[in-house]
Design a protein around this motif. Structure first.
Motif, PDB file in Angstrom:
ATOM      1  N   ALA A  11      -5.881  -4.033  -3.802  1.00  0.00           N
ATOM      2  CA  ALA A  11      -5.919  -5.533  -3.408  1.00  0.00           C
ATOM      3  C   ALA A  11      -5.308  -6.008  -4.500  1.00  0.00           C
ATOM      4  CB  ALA A  11      -7.006  -6.151  -3.255  1.00  0.00           C
ATOM      5  N   ARG A  12      -5.494  -6.047  -5.789  1.00  0.00           N
ATOM      6  CA  ARG A  12      -4.861  -6.514  -6.987  1.00  0.00           C
ATOM      7  C   ARG A  12      -3.416  -6.267  -7.159  1.00  0.00           C
ATOM      8  NH1 ARG A  12      -9.302  -4.654  -9.417  1.00  0.00           N
ATOM      9  NH2 ARG A  12      -8.385  -2.847 -10.281  1.00  0.00           N
ATOM     10  N   TRP A  13      -3.050  -4.929  -6.753  1.00  0.00           N
ATOM     11  CA  TRP A  13      -1.527  -4.498  -6.818  1.00  0.00           C
ATOM     12  C   TRP A  13      -0.912  -5.463  -5.504  1.00  0.00           C
ATOM     13  CZ3 TRP A  13       1.729  -1.091  -8.799  1.00  0.00           C
ATOM     14  CH2 TRP A  13       3.189  -0.643  -8.107  1.00  0.00           C
ATOM     15  N   ALA A  14      -1.232  -5.538  -4.560  1.00  0.00           N
ATOM     16  CA  ALA A  14      -0.852  -6.505  -3.533  1.00  0.00           C
ATOM     17  C   ALA A  14      -0.911  -7.845  -3.455  1.00  0.00           C
ATOM     18  CB  ALA A  14      -1.418  -6.116  -2.211  1.00  0.00           C
ATOM     19  N   LYS A  15      -1.797  -8.443  -4.482  1.00  0.00           N
ATOM     20  CA  LYS A  15      -2.041  -9.727  -4.725  1.00  0.00           C
ATOM     21  C   LYS A  15      -2.794 -10.448  -3.360  1.00  0.00           C
ATOM     22  CE  LYS A  15       1.096 -10.319  -8.496  1.00  0.00           C
ATOM     23  NZ  LYS A  15       1.746 -11.346  -9.228  1.00  0.00           N
ATOM     24  N   LEU A  32      -2.099   8.329   1.054  1.00  0.00           N
ATOM     25  CA  LEU A  32      -1.419   8.360   2.037  1.00  0.00           C
ATOM     26  C   LEU A  32      -1.671   9.794   2.828  1.00  0.00           C
ATOM     27  CD1 LEU A  32       2.081   6.803   1.098  1.00  0.00           C
ATOM     28  CD2 LEU A  32       0.154   5.846   2.296  1.00  0.00           C
ATOM     29  N   THR A  33      -1.384   9.695   3.951  1.00  0.00           N
ATOM     30  CA  THR A  33      -1.709  11.074   4.857  1.00  0.00           C
ATOM     31  C   THR A  33      -0.361  11.929   4.575  1.00  0.00           C
ATOM     32  OG1 THR A  33      -0.951  10.114   7.009  1.00  0.00           O
ATOM     33  CG2 THR A  33      -3.151  10.307   6.666  1.00  0.00           C
ATOM     34  N   LEU A  37      -6.682  -4.497   6.450  1.00  0.00           N
ATOM     35  CA  LEU A  37      -5.484  -3.774   6.261  1.00  0.00           C
ATOM     36  C   LEU A  37      -5.655  -2.236   6.356  1.00  0.00           C
ATOM     37  CD1 LEU A  37      -2.425  -3.731   6.336  1.00  0.00           C
ATOM     38  CD2 LEU A  37      -2.321  -3.984   3.790  1.00  0.00           C
ATOM     39  N   LEU A  38      -6.292  -1.960   5.387  1.00  0.00           N
ATOM     40  CA  LEU A  38      -6.834  -0.336   5.062  1.00  0.00           C
ATOM     41  C   LEU A  38      -7.280   0.250   6.348  1.00  0.00           C
ATOM     42  CD1 LEU A  38      -7.652  -0.066   1.318  1.00  0.00           C
ATOM     43  CD2 LEU A  38      -5.586   0.432   2.353  1.00  0.00           C
ATOM     44  N   ALA A  39      -8.368  -0.668   7.090  1.00  0.00           N
ATOM     45  CA  ALA A  39      -9.013   0.059   8.292  1.00  0.00           C
ATOM     46  C   ALA A  39      -7.846   0.225   9.432  1.00  0.00           C
ATOM     47  CB  ALA A  39     -10.066  -1.270   8.660  1.00  0.00           C
ATOM     48  N   ARG A  40      -7.044  -0.574   9.674  1.00  0.00           N
ATOM     49  CA  ARG A  40      -6.062  -0.516  10.674  1.00  0.00           C
ATOM     50  C   ARG A  40      -4.924   0.634  10.204  1.00  0.00           C
ATOM     51  NH1 ARG A  40      -5.761  -6.073  10.155  1.00  0.00           N
ATOM     52  NH2 ARG A  40      -3.855  -6.141   9.094  1.00  0.00           N
ATOM     53  N   VAL A  62       0.843  -1.262   0.019  1.00  0.00           N
ATOM     54  CA  VAL A  62      -0.098  -0.072   0.102  1.00  0.00           C
ATOM     55  C   VAL A  62       0.842   1.184   0.122  1.00  0.00           C
ATOM     56  CG1 VAL A  62      -1.821   1.433   1.246  1.00  0.00           C
ATOM     57  CG2 VAL A  62      -1.905  -1.083   0.975  1.00  0.00           C
ATOM     58  N   LEU A  63       1.991   1.299   0.757  1.00  0.00           N
ATOM     59  CA  LEU A  63       2.749   2.352   0.987  1.00  0.00           C
ATOM     60  C   LEU A  63       3.531   2.447  -0.667  1.00  0.00           C
ATOM     61  CD1 LEU A  63       4.437   1.730   4.539  1.00  0.00           C
ATOM     62  CD2 LEU A  63       2.634   3.420   3.679  1.00  0.00           C
TER      63      LEU A  63
END
Length: 148
Positions: free
Chosen positions: A59-63, A98-99, A72-75, A43-44
């Motif tokens: 999700a596709r990028w990270a497989k 990203l923030t 993961l995004l919620a956390r 994600v980063l």
């Protein structure tokens, strides 16, 4: 071929798995002071240049599966690493970015990861390292082809 303590021949997957787990443990410990974790790296990376992407794109990028990315995004959102905004093209969807605080920490995180790679390959010559990376790229290409 190397043999383990039970006298069984170890396969390359054994080493790939152990290396990946060790790199994740060490990376997590080193990234923790920045508020990052190795699981967040896809994600980063995908968002590092100020991009905003949908959860499904990430999700596709990270497989990974959608529910895994959602968790993961919620956390990451809870921890102030990412923010979600409505997608102007589709109000039912949101875009993740990203923030500013997370973006300012990325160079330090990259340095930590580079040091980890250097530590893991200490003692290898440049030629050996190039061979190792080349071989791993070929193995990864084989695996990618199996998933296609």
């Amino acid at each position: 071929m190397p043999v383990d303590f039970a006298g069984e021949t170890r396969m390359s997957g054994h080493y790939f798995s152990r290396i990946a787990r060790a790199m994740a443990r060490i990376g997590d410990a080193r990234l923790k002071p920045l508020g990052f974790a190795t699981a967040q790296l896809p994600v980063l990376t995908a968002l590092r240049d100020g991009a905003a992407r949908s959860q499904s794109e990430l999700a596709r990028w990270a497989k990974v599966e959608q529910p895994t990315m959602a968790q993961l995004l919620a956390r990451m959102e809870r921890d102030g690493i990412v923010r979600r905004e409505s997608d102007p093209r589709d109000r039912r969807s949101s875009l993740v970015s990203l923030t500013e605080e997370a973006r300012t920490k990325l160079p330090a995180a990259r340095k930590i990861l580079e040091e980890g790679n250097d530590d893991a390959t200490r003692g290898l010559s440049q030629e050996e390292l190039a061979t190792l990376v080349g071989l791993m790229e070929r193995v990864l290409a084989n695996l990618d082809a199996l998933e296609a």
